[in-house]
Design a protein around this motif. Structure first.
Motif, PDB file in Angstrom:
ATOM      1  N   ILE A 149      25.072  43.037  71.614  1.00 18.83           N
ATOM      2  CA  ILE A 149      26.199  43.338  72.588  1.00 18.83           C
ATOM      3  C   ILE A 149      25.809  42.628  74.092  1.00 18.83           C
ATOM      4  O   ILE A 149      24.811  42.853  74.560  1.00 18.83           O
ATOM      5  N   LEU A 150      26.864  41.937  74.810  1.00 25.70           N
ATOM      6  CA  LEU A 150      26.482  41.509  76.086  1.00 25.70           C
ATOM      7  C   LEU A 150      27.580  41.913  77.155  1.00 25.70           C
ATOM      8  O   LEU A 150      28.713  42.088  76.463  1.00 25.70           O
ATOM      9  N   VAL A 151      27.001  42.287  78.222  1.00 29.16           N
ATOM     10  CA  VAL A 151      28.013  42.797  79.303  1.00 29.16           C
ATOM     11  C   VAL A 151      27.702  41.818  80.390  1.00 29.16           C
ATOM     12  O   VAL A 151      26.583  42.060  80.938  1.00 29.16           O
ATOM     13  N   LEU A 152      28.587  40.939  81.032  1.00 28.78           N
ATOM     14  CA  LEU A 152      28.310  40.164  81.600  1.00 28.78           C
ATOM     15  C   LEU A 152      29.707  39.999  83.003  1.00 28.78           C
ATOM     16  O   LEU A 152      30.855  40.104  82.289  1.00 28.78           O
ATOM     17  N   ASP A 153      29.077  40.111  84.184  1.00 31.20           N
ATOM     18  CA  ASP A 153      30.006  40.106  85.207  1.00 31.20           C
ATOM     19  C   ASP A 153      30.001  38.844  86.037  1.00 31.20           C
ATOM     20  O   ASP A 153      28.711  38.446  86.723  1.00 31.20           O
ATOM     21  N   GLU A 154      30.900  37.943  86.001  1.00 36.12           N
ATOM     22  CA  GLU A 154      31.146  36.714  86.483  1.00 36.12           C
ATOM     23  C   GLU A 154      29.739  35.767  86.281  1.00 36.12           C
ATOM     24  O   GLU A 154      29.044  35.522  87.204  1.00 36.12           O
ATOM     25  N   PRO A 155      29.370  35.551  84.884  1.00 35.56           N
ATOM     26  CA  PRO A 155      28.126  34.723  84.767  1.00 35.56           C
ATOM     27  C   PRO A 155      28.453  33.300  85.023  1.00 35.56           C
ATOM     28  O   PRO A 155      27.538  32.565  84.986  1.00 35.56           O
ATOM     29  N   ARG A 177      28.813  34.989  65.510  1.00 39.57           N
ATOM     30  CA  ARG A 177      27.762  35.622  64.512  1.00 39.57           C
ATOM     31  C   ARG A 177      27.685  37.049  64.462  1.00 39.57           C
ATOM     32  O   ARG A 177      27.085  37.667  63.947  1.00 39.57           O
ATOM     33  N   GLY A 178      28.987  37.834  64.959  1.00 38.93           N
ATOM     34  CA  GLY A 178      29.237  39.237  65.095  1.00 38.93           C
ATOM     35  C   GLY A 178      28.806  39.993  66.313  1.00 38.93           C
ATOM     36  O   GLY A 178      29.031  41.017  66.286  1.00 38.93           O
ATOM     37  N   GLY A 179      28.327  39.070  67.464  1.00 37.53           N
ATOM     38  CA  GLY A 179      27.921  39.654  68.456  1.00 37.53           C
ATOM     39  C   GLY A 179      29.139  40.453  69.317  1.00 37.53           C
ATOM     40  O   GLY A 179      30.365  39.838  69.260  1.00 37.53           O
ATOM     41  N   THR A 180      29.101  41.129  70.269  1.00 34.97           N
ATOM     42  CA  THR A 180      30.058  41.835  71.063  1.00 34.97           C
ATOM     43  C   THR A 180      30.138  41.183  72.497  1.00 34.97           C
ATOM     44  O   THR A 180      28.880  41.432  73.225  1.00 34.97           O
ATOM     45  N   VAL A 181      31.256  40.766  72.990  1.00 33.64           N
ATOM     46  CA  VAL A 181      31.011  40.351  74.408  1.00 33.64           C
ATOM     47  C   VAL A 181      32.088  40.970  75.492  1.00 33.64           C
ATOM     48  O   VAL A 181      33.302  40.731  75.178  1.00 33.64           O
ATOM     49  N   LEU A 182      31.434  41.525  76.644  1.00 34.52           N
ATOM     50  CA  LEU A 182      32.441  41.900  77.576  1.00 34.52           C
ATOM     51  C   LEU A 182      32.103  41.094  78.725  1.00 34.52           C
ATOM     52  O   LEU A 182      31.200  40.975  79.093  1.00 34.52           O
ATOM     53  N   LEU A 183      33.416  40.293  79.292  1.00 34.35           N
ATOM     54  CA  LEU A 183      33.007  38.943  80.119  1.00 34.35           C
ATOM     55  C   LEU A 183      34.193  39.315  81.235  1.00 34.35           C
ATOM     56  O   LEU A 183      35.248  39.396  80.952  1.00 34.35           O
TER      57      LEU A 183
END
Length: 303
Positions: A149-155, A177-183
């Motif tokens: 899982i990735l949690v990214l704020d203004e990357p 690849r099955g990952g979860t991204v919150l962007l």
């Protein structure tokens, strides 16, 4: 999977997040949008265990972030690229993370190569990094433990066009690849390109959420005229409700209904199209028109 259920956060008498509920699923990139001060960063801080919720829950695979064992190997977080220790080198920061997570030393080199930081750049003090280089280092650290899982704020802040394209490709491949991204991002065009699902927040409340296709399709019609005032009057006379959107107006009426109303009033249209072709910007401005810091006039200017 990220699950946020009835999440609220108050600071004194101010409610920054108000009964927010959403889910981010594996294999998807979820774009998290909203005006400044809408509650995006507070929500993401609660998810990452940095802020305590006043009520509700935010879980990672059903578990509070603070209860996730060796969390860096499960969740990669980048909330502020400038928060890294300015006196350390990029390589030192990654090495500390590698040792803390119990990873092989080779992961440091792998991540430096992934984000295109050269050996010379990796040995430079972070205080001497550009914002774009700090973003690359922050992404390298978020991916260091090979999380799901990735949690990214203004990357994308500080990245040049080539860097933004690189990040887009990186996150798309990660999700594939099955990952979860919150962007979270203010670059609406990039969100429109990469996001599978979109969440829009305003004044701490969710104002819209769904797949990109669902939200854009339901956005109605975008119309623009040489005489904005006459256009607004013609729509009102026809019983059509419209709101300012960029340089024109947005309405839930069909393009045919809008065109007939304008023609009946003799208003020359410059642009008339279904809002699903108008893009994310019009949808975003329409949904958050009452929560924007700068009020928009029908002519598209600032009130």
């Amino acid at each position: 999977m990220i699950q946020v259920e009835h999440l609220s956060k108050s600071y004194g008498g101010f409610r920054a997040v108000d009964d927010v509920t959403f889910t981010c699923r594996p294999g998807t990139v979820t774009g998290f949008l909203g005006p400044n001060g809408a509650g995006k960063s507070t929500t993401m801080r609660v998810i990452a265990g940095l802020t305590i919720a006043s009520s509700g829950t935010a879980t990672i695979g059903g578990v509070d972030y603070r209860d996730v064992p060796n969390p860096g190997t499960q969740v990669g977080v980048l909330l502020d690229a400038s928060a890294q220790h300015a006196g350390r080198t990029g390589r030192e920061i990654l090495t500390i993370g590698q040792k803390t997570m119990g990873l092989p030393a080779s992961r440091v080199e792998d991540m430096l190569n992934l984000v295109s930081l050269s050996d010379k750049e990796s040995r430079r003090r972070v205080r001497n990094y550009s914002l774009g280089m700090r973003q690359r280092l922050g992404i390298a650290h978020a991916l260091l433990g090979d999380p799901k899982i990735l949690v990214l704020d203004e990357p994308a802040n500080g990245l040049d066009p080539a860097g933004i394209h690189w990040m887009r490709s990186l996150l798309r491949e990660y999700a594939n690849r099955g990952g979860t991204v919150l962007l979270s991002s203010h670059l609406l065009h990039e969100i429109q390109i990469i996001a599978d699902e979109i969440i829009v927040i305003g004044n701490g409340k969710i104002v819209a959420q769904g797949t990109k296709e669902e939200l854009l399709t339901s956005a109605g019609t975008f119309v623009r005229a040489a005489d904005p005032s006459a256009l607004a009057h013609s729509l009102t006379a026809a019983g059509i409700t419209a709101t300012p959107s960029g340089e024109g107006l947005a309405t839930e009426a069909t393009p045919e209904q809008v065109g007939r109303a304008a023609a009946a009033a003799g208003v020359a249209l410059v642009e008339l199209r279904a809002a699903d072709g108008a893009g994310l910007e019009e949808m975003f401005l329409n949904l958050t028109s009452t929560t924007q810091r700068d009020a928009l006039t029908p002519e598209g200017g600032v009130a």
